[in-house]
Scaffold this active site. Sequence first.
Site, PDB file in Angstrom:
ATOM      1  N   ILE A 155       0.832  -1.201   0.000  1.00 57.08           N
ATOM      2  CA  ILE A 155       0.000   0.000   0.000  1.00 57.08           C
ATOM      3  C   ILE A 155       0.865   1.248   0.000  1.00 57.08           C
ATOM      4  CG2 ILE A 155      -1.758   1.301   1.252  1.00 57.08           C
ATOM      5  CD1 ILE A 155      -2.875  -1.352   2.257  1.00 57.08           C
ATOM      6  N   ASP A 174      10.937   2.432   5.949  1.00 59.11           N
ATOM      7  CA  ASP A 174      10.438   1.095   6.278  1.00 59.11           C
ATOM      8  C   ASP A 174      11.540   0.355   7.017  1.00 59.11           C
ATOM      9  OD1 ASP A 174       7.929  -0.773   5.064  1.00 59.11           O
ATOM     10  OD2 ASP A 174       9.643  -1.887   5.845  1.00 59.11           O
ATOM     11  N   ARG A 242      -4.070   1.925  10.371  1.00 57.86           N
ATOM     12  CA  ARG A 242      -4.589   1.319  11.593  1.00 57.86           C
ATOM     13  C   ARG A 242      -4.853   2.402  12.624  1.00 57.86           C
ATOM     14  NH1 ARG A 242      -4.577  -2.007   8.519  1.00 57.86           N
ATOM     15  NH2 ARG A 242      -3.835  -4.155   8.513  1.00 57.86           N
ATOM     16  N   ASP A 266      -9.033   7.760   8.205  1.00 55.87           N
ATOM     17  CA  ASP A 266      -9.970   6.701   7.830  1.00 55.87           C
ATOM     18  C   ASP A 266     -10.074   5.658   8.942  1.00 55.87           C
ATOM     19  OD1 ASP A 266     -11.690   5.352   5.897  1.00 55.87           O
ATOM     20  OD2 ASP A 266     -10.084   3.861   5.703  1.00 55.87           O
ATOM     21  N   GLU A 271     -12.609   2.136  17.483  1.00 61.81           N
ATOM     22  CA  GLU A 271     -13.639   1.789  16.497  1.00 61.81           C
ATOM     23  C   GLU A 271     -14.507   0.667  17.068  1.00 61.81           C
ATOM     24  OE1 GLU A 271     -12.393   1.049  12.471  1.00 61.81           O
ATOM     25  OE2 GLU A 271     -10.806   2.549  12.571  1.00 61.81           O
ATOM     26  N   HIS A 289     -13.416   4.148   7.862  1.00 56.88           N
ATOM     27  CA  HIS A 289     -12.648   2.919   7.613  1.00 56.88           C
ATOM     28  C   HIS A 289     -13.096   2.250   6.308  1.00 56.88           C
ATOM     29  CE1 HIS A 289     -10.179  -0.398   9.811  1.00 56.88           C
ATOM     30  NE2 HIS A 289      -9.941  -0.394   8.512  1.00 56.88           N
ATOM     31  N   ILE A 290     -12.964   2.984   5.204  1.00 57.70           N
ATOM     32  CA  ILE A 290     -13.429   2.495   3.901  1.00 57.70           C
ATOM     33  C   ILE A 290     -12.283   2.379   2.887  1.00 57.70           C
ATOM     34  CG2 ILE A 290     -15.790   3.332   4.176  1.00 57.70           C
ATOM     35  CD1 ILE A 290     -14.939   5.776   2.400  1.00 57.70           C
ATOM     36  N   GLY A 291     -11.042   2.316   3.375  1.00 57.15           N
ATOM     37  CA  GLY A 291      -9.897   2.320   2.469  1.00 57.15           C
ATOM     38  C   GLY A 291      -9.973   1.296   1.353  1.00 57.15           C
ATOM     39  N   ALA A 292     -10.385   0.087   1.679  1.00 54.85           N
ATOM     40  CA  ALA A 292     -10.441  -0.988   0.681  1.00 54.85           C
ATOM     41  C   ALA A 292     -11.819  -1.124   0.048  1.00 54.85           C
ATOM     42  CB  ALA A 292     -10.046  -2.317   1.327  1.00 54.85           C
TER      43      ALA A 292
END
Length: 315
Positions: A155, A174, A242, A266, A271, A289-292
């Site tokens: 991502i 990273d 997250r 998001d 939650e 929380h609609i990322g996907a």
Amino acid sequence: MRILANDGIDPIGKKLLEEAGIEVDTQNIPQEELASKLNAYDGITVRSATKVRKELIDACPNIKVIGRGGVGMDNIDVEYARSKGVAVVNTPASSSLSVAELVFTHLFNGVRFVYDANRKMPVEGATQFNNLKKAYAKGSELRGKSIGIIGFGRIGRETAKVALGLGMDVLAYDLSDVPASLTLELSGNIEVEVPVKKVSLEELISQADFISIHTPFIEKPLLGKEEFEKMKKGVGIVNCSRGGTIDEEALIEALDSGKVAFAGLDVFDNEPTPRTSILQHPKISLTPHIGASTNEAQERIGVELANLVIEVLKG
């Protein structure tokens, strides 16, 4: 064979499973009832809502496969399940682009004050139009700015590709290796190699004009009071990964002080009941929380998840 798609599955994925001779039940069973009912199935697929913990795994020895439609598997005790001989599969690549595009939905929202204009125009637009026009007249462009991407997995890399396509500079951090460049696939089957700059987390925090988080679940927030103090004044923050990766109280303080110009969220602590101070803050762009959650991503997830479950149960 039967599987329970407890958080739903795309119709194409369901059809693939049924064509393979696997019965699919899409009726949701509440979390508290799963331990007594899941043994009627050979497998379960979930998204982020259903939890598959040690106790549930122990209560359901018939289960042969747990499928997660999406990337993170924080809601599954993965290693314990595998130690019991249960296959655990997920679909890490299917939703990457959808999440990346939502990141930029929030970024465009932020730099042009759309999140606030959409709240105020219905109430004040007919009487305070010129005042609102003046209030939102100091937007900025993304081109030429730097975006720091914390977490450079699938991502994070898709987010970087969108940024590079817009002419932004990418600062990547990273714990694993970061590639020196990424390949952009343009229309007309044109591919372009564009460089990426690997930096330390400290460099990213202090240098980036915008910061986007793409890490797995962690115990301690990545961005807290100390990190906000080191950022550029007027930085924009986006979190589509997250809840818990940002200290929400520290974020509110940074927004109130002007250190952070805006945030796009998001995901949230607590939650599905995020704190009111976050939901009502005038400098935060919000999605639930609609990322996907795009049609394309759900179809890709359904197909990939179905094929993985078929491979386990029929292989």
